[in-house]
Write a protein that holds these residues in place. Structure first.
Motif, PDB file in Angstrom:
ATOM      1  N   LEU A   1      -9.031  -3.655  21.229  1.00  0.00           N
ATOM      2  CA  LEU A   1      -9.019  -4.176  20.285  1.00  0.00           C
ATOM      3  C   LEU A   1      -9.424  -3.291  19.428  1.00  0.00           C
ATOM      4  CD1 LEU A   1      -7.912  -6.222  17.990  1.00  0.00           C
ATOM      5  CD2 LEU A   1     -10.468  -7.218  18.143  1.00  0.00           C
ATOM      6  N   ARG A   2     -10.665  -2.803  19.745  1.00  0.00           N
ATOM      7  CA  ARG A   2     -11.396  -1.588  18.730  1.00  0.00           C
ATOM      8  C   ARG A   2      -9.378  -0.374  18.479  1.00  0.00           C
ATOM      9  NH1 ARG A   2     -15.542  -1.411  17.389  1.00  0.00           N
ATOM     10  NH2 ARG A   2     -17.068  -2.612  19.388  1.00  0.00           N
ATOM     11  N   ILE A   3      -9.271   0.134  18.935  1.00  0.00           N
ATOM     12  CA  ILE A   3      -8.303   1.186  18.814  1.00  0.00           C
ATOM     13  C   ILE A   3      -7.549   0.799  18.484  1.00  0.00           C
ATOM     14  CG2 ILE A   3      -6.584   2.105  20.795  1.00  0.00           C
ATOM     15  CD1 ILE A   3      -8.424   2.755  22.772  1.00  0.00           C
ATOM     16  N   LYS A   4      -6.808  -0.596  18.568  1.00  0.00           N
ATOM     17  CA  LYS A   4      -5.760  -1.047  17.257  1.00  0.00           C
ATOM     18  C   LYS A   4      -6.117  -1.489  16.378  1.00  0.00           C
ATOM     19  CE  LYS A   4      -3.146  -2.769  20.942  1.00  0.00           C
ATOM     20  NZ  LYS A   4      -1.956  -2.376  21.474  1.00  0.00           N
ATOM     21  N   LEU A   5      -7.721  -1.886  15.966  1.00  0.00           N
ATOM     22  CA  LEU A   5      -7.821  -2.367  14.823  1.00  0.00           C
ATOM     23  C   LEU A   5      -8.368  -0.700  14.424  1.00  0.00           C
ATOM     24  CD1 LEU A   5     -10.859  -4.751  15.797  1.00  0.00           C
ATOM     25  CD2 LEU A   5      -8.941  -4.638  14.075  1.00  0.00           C
ATOM     26  N   HIS A   6      -8.611  -0.098  14.851  1.00  0.00           N
ATOM     27  CA  HIS A   6      -8.490   2.235  14.314  1.00  0.00           C
ATOM     28  C   HIS A   6      -7.404   2.213  14.074  1.00  0.00           C
ATOM     29  CE1 HIS A   6     -12.450   3.282  14.419  1.00  0.00           C
ATOM     30  NE2 HIS A   6     -12.912   2.153  15.332  1.00  0.00           N
ATOM     31  N   GLU A   7      -6.367   1.784  14.310  1.00  0.00           N
ATOM     32  CA  GLU A   7      -5.307   2.113  13.758  1.00  0.00           C
ATOM     33  C   GLU A   7      -4.796   1.194  12.689  1.00  0.00           C
ATOM     34  OE1 GLU A   7      -0.862   3.916  13.968  1.00  0.00           O
ATOM     35  OE2 GLU A   7      -2.680   4.289  14.459  1.00  0.00           O
ATOM     36  N   LEU A   8      -5.116   0.153  12.868  1.00  0.00           N
ATOM     37  CA  LEU A   8      -4.990  -0.350  11.493  1.00  0.00           C
ATOM     38  C   LEU A   8      -5.430   0.039  10.748  1.00  0.00           C
ATOM     39  CD1 LEU A   8      -3.959  -3.100  10.481  1.00  0.00           C
ATOM     40  CD2 LEU A   8      -5.487  -4.376  11.115  1.00  0.00           C
ATOM     41  N   ALA A   9      -6.800   0.231  10.496  1.00  0.00           N
ATOM     42  CA  ALA A   9      -7.627   1.467   9.129  1.00  0.00           C
ATOM     43  C   ALA A   9      -6.726   2.202   9.302  1.00  0.00           C
ATOM     44  CB  ALA A   9      -8.901   1.353   9.722  1.00  0.00           C
ATOM     45  N   ARG A  10      -6.180   3.046  10.028  1.00  0.00           N
ATOM     46  CA  ARG A  10      -5.896   4.359   9.285  1.00  0.00           C
ATOM     47  C   ARG A  10      -4.786   4.343   8.456  1.00  0.00           C
ATOM     48  NH1 ARG A  10      -1.826   6.911  10.132  1.00  0.00           N
ATOM     49  NH2 ARG A  10      -0.389   5.922  12.117  1.00  0.00           N
TER      50      ARG A  10
ATOM     51  N   GLU B   1      -5.087   3.339   5.099  1.00  0.00           N
ATOM     52  CA  GLU B   1      -6.389   4.549   4.846  1.00  0.00           C
ATOM     53  C   GLU B   1      -8.044   3.727   4.560  1.00  0.00           C
ATOM     54  OE1 GLU B   1      -4.221   6.461   1.845  1.00  0.00           O
ATOM     55  OE2 GLU B   1      -2.397   7.059   2.891  1.00  0.00           O
ATOM     56  N   ALA B   2      -8.118   2.808   5.321  1.00  0.00           N
ATOM     57  CA  ALA B   2      -9.283   2.763   5.570  1.00  0.00           C
ATOM     58  C   ALA B   2     -10.668   2.533   6.062  1.00  0.00           C
ATOM     59  CB  ALA B   2      -9.440   1.307   4.912  1.00  0.00           C
ATOM     60  N   GLN B   3     -11.642   2.771   5.674  1.00  0.00           N
ATOM     61  CA  GLN B   3     -13.167   2.982   6.898  1.00  0.00           C
ATOM     62  C   GLN B   3     -13.303   1.903   7.256  1.00  0.00           C
ATOM     63  OE1 GLN B   3     -13.989   5.966   7.795  1.00  0.00           O
ATOM     64  NE2 GLN B   3     -12.629   7.311   6.346  1.00  0.00           N
ATOM     65  N   PRO B   4     -13.135   1.578   8.881  1.00  0.00           N
ATOM     66  CA  PRO B   4     -13.142   0.280   9.629  1.00  0.00           C
ATOM     67  C   PRO B   4     -14.078  -0.467   9.420  1.00  0.00           C
ATOM     68  CG  PRO B   4     -12.485   2.151  11.157  1.00  0.00           C
ATOM     69  CD  PRO B   4     -12.724   3.249   9.637  1.00  0.00           C
ATOM     70  N   GLY B   5     -16.115   0.403   9.825  1.00  0.00           N
ATOM     71  CA  GLY B   5     -16.702  -0.325   9.804  1.00  0.00           C
ATOM     72  C   GLY B   5     -17.265  -0.968  10.742  1.00  0.00           C
TER      73      GLY B   5
ATOM     74  N   VAL C   1      -5.625  -6.732   3.677  1.00  0.00           N
ATOM     75  CA  VAL C   1      -5.557  -6.454   2.829  1.00  0.00           C
ATOM     76  C   VAL C   1      -3.850  -5.860   3.564  1.00  0.00           C
ATOM     77  CG1 VAL C   1      -4.769  -3.122   2.984  1.00  0.00           C
ATOM     78  CG2 VAL C   1      -7.419  -4.988   2.724  1.00  0.00           C
ATOM     79  N   ALA C   2      -3.848  -6.170   5.568  1.00  0.00           N
ATOM     80  CA  ALA C   2      -2.958  -6.254   5.902  1.00  0.00           C
ATOM     81  C   ALA C   2      -1.448  -7.144   5.559  1.00  0.00           C
ATOM     82  CB  ALA C   2      -2.210  -5.950   7.509  1.00  0.00           C
TER      83      ALA C   2
ATOM     84  N   GLU D   1      -0.906  -6.878   1.377  1.00  0.00           N
ATOM     85  CA  GLU D   1      -0.539  -5.934   0.208  1.00  0.00           C
ATOM     86  C   GLU D   1       0.710  -5.421   1.511  1.00  0.00           C
ATOM     87  OE1 GLU D   1      -3.864  -3.381  -0.796  1.00  0.00           O
ATOM     88  OE2 GLU D   1      -5.375  -4.320  -1.426  1.00  0.00           O
ATOM     89  N   GLY D   2       0.929  -6.039   3.131  1.00  0.00           N
ATOM     90  CA  GLY D   2       1.290  -5.813   3.606  1.00  0.00           C
ATOM     91  C   GLY D   2       1.494  -4.145   4.152  1.00  0.00           C
ATOM     92  N   LEU D   3      -0.107  -3.617   3.850  1.00  0.00           N
ATOM     93  CA  LEU D   3      -0.049  -2.384   4.954  1.00  0.00           C
ATOM     94  C   LEU D   3      -0.853  -2.535   6.195  1.00  0.00           C
ATOM     95  CD1 LEU D   3      -1.950  -0.783   2.218  1.00  0.00           C
ATOM     96  CD2 LEU D   3       0.097  -0.532   2.738  1.00  0.00           C
ATOM     97  N   GLY D   4       0.240  -3.130   7.113  1.00  0.00           N
ATOM     98  CA  GLY D   4      -0.162  -2.871   8.742  1.00  0.00           C
ATOM     99  C   GLY D   4       0.586  -3.932   9.469  1.00  0.00           C
ATOM    100  N   ILE D   5       1.098  -4.196   8.909  1.00  0.00           N
ATOM    101  CA  ILE D   5       1.620  -5.535   9.146  1.00  0.00           C
ATOM    102  C   ILE D   5       2.251  -5.615  10.789  1.00  0.00           C
ATOM    103  CG2 ILE D   5       3.583  -7.472   9.196  1.00  0.00           C
ATOM    104  CD1 ILE D   5       2.432  -8.150   7.176  1.00  0.00           C
ATOM    105  N   ALA D   6       2.689  -4.212  11.298  1.00  0.00           N
ATOM    106  CA  ALA D   6       3.352  -4.267  12.166  1.00  0.00           C
ATOM    107  C   ALA D   6       1.986  -3.934  13.464  1.00  0.00           C
ATOM    108  CB  ALA D   6       4.355  -3.114  12.483  1.00  0.00           C
TER     109      ALA D   6
END
Length: 170
Positions: free
Chosen positions: A9-18, A21-25, A39-40, A43-48
């Motif tokens: 999940l951490r890896i996938k969340l980093h991809e979502l944040a990338r 263009e966000a810092q995941p915290g 945001v996803a 705004e539709g950013l990172g729906i996949a």
């Protein structure tokens, strides 16, 4: 309730944040994850990426809330796909929302006549009644909601829609 999330999940969340263009915290914090999900959703950013993240989300209430938000914004044929992304035990509220959206669709297509609406109205949630008053153009349905809607807000919104409709017919 902060808890450690899986490495997958951490890896996938980093991809979502990338993608966003966000810092995941601190991704162990559900508030940080929810911010990415919103945001996803909005705004539709990172729906996949969100599609891949949801089955891994340990906070089932949050996963359920995300799916409710997603089905409200999805095309009818996509709604049940979003349901499938979360465990069965988290689907109760999202399944109810999909059923409500299917009712809205049926009313908008004219498949539910006013007499059917009148018969079912008492079992409809405030959300469903408001959603219909904000979208339907059938004056018979609007009159029923203006007279018998559960709340003052529903009745007022239906009356305003009805008045607006009738002014266009002149």
């Amino acid at each position: 309730m902060d808890e450690h999330i899986s490495e997958e999940l951490r890896i996938k969340l980093h991809e979502l944040a990338r993608v966003q263009e966000a810092q995941p915290g601190d991704l162990d914090d559900e508030h940080e994850r929810w911010a990415l999900y919103l945001v996803a959703i909005r705004e539709g950013l990172g729906i996949a990426q969100l599609f891949d993240v949801l089955p891994l989300e340990p906070d089932l209430a949050m996963a359920s809330s995300a799916v409710v938000n997603l089905v409200e914004r999805s095309a009818p044929e996509e709604r049940r796909v979003w349901l499938s992304r979360i465990p069965q035990e988290a689907r109760d509220h999202p399944e109810k929302r999909v059923a409500e959206l299917e009712t809205v669709d049926a009313v908008l297509r004219g498949e539910l006549r006013a007499d059917h609406v009148a018969g079912d109205l008492d079992s409809w949630s405030d959300w469903l009644q408001l959603r219909i008053t904000g979208r339907v153009e059938d004056p018979a349905v609007l009159r029923i909601l203006a007279e018998r809607g559960r709340t003052k807000r529903i009745r007022r919104q239906a009356e305003e829609a009805l008045t607006g409709d009738e002014s266009h017919e002149i």
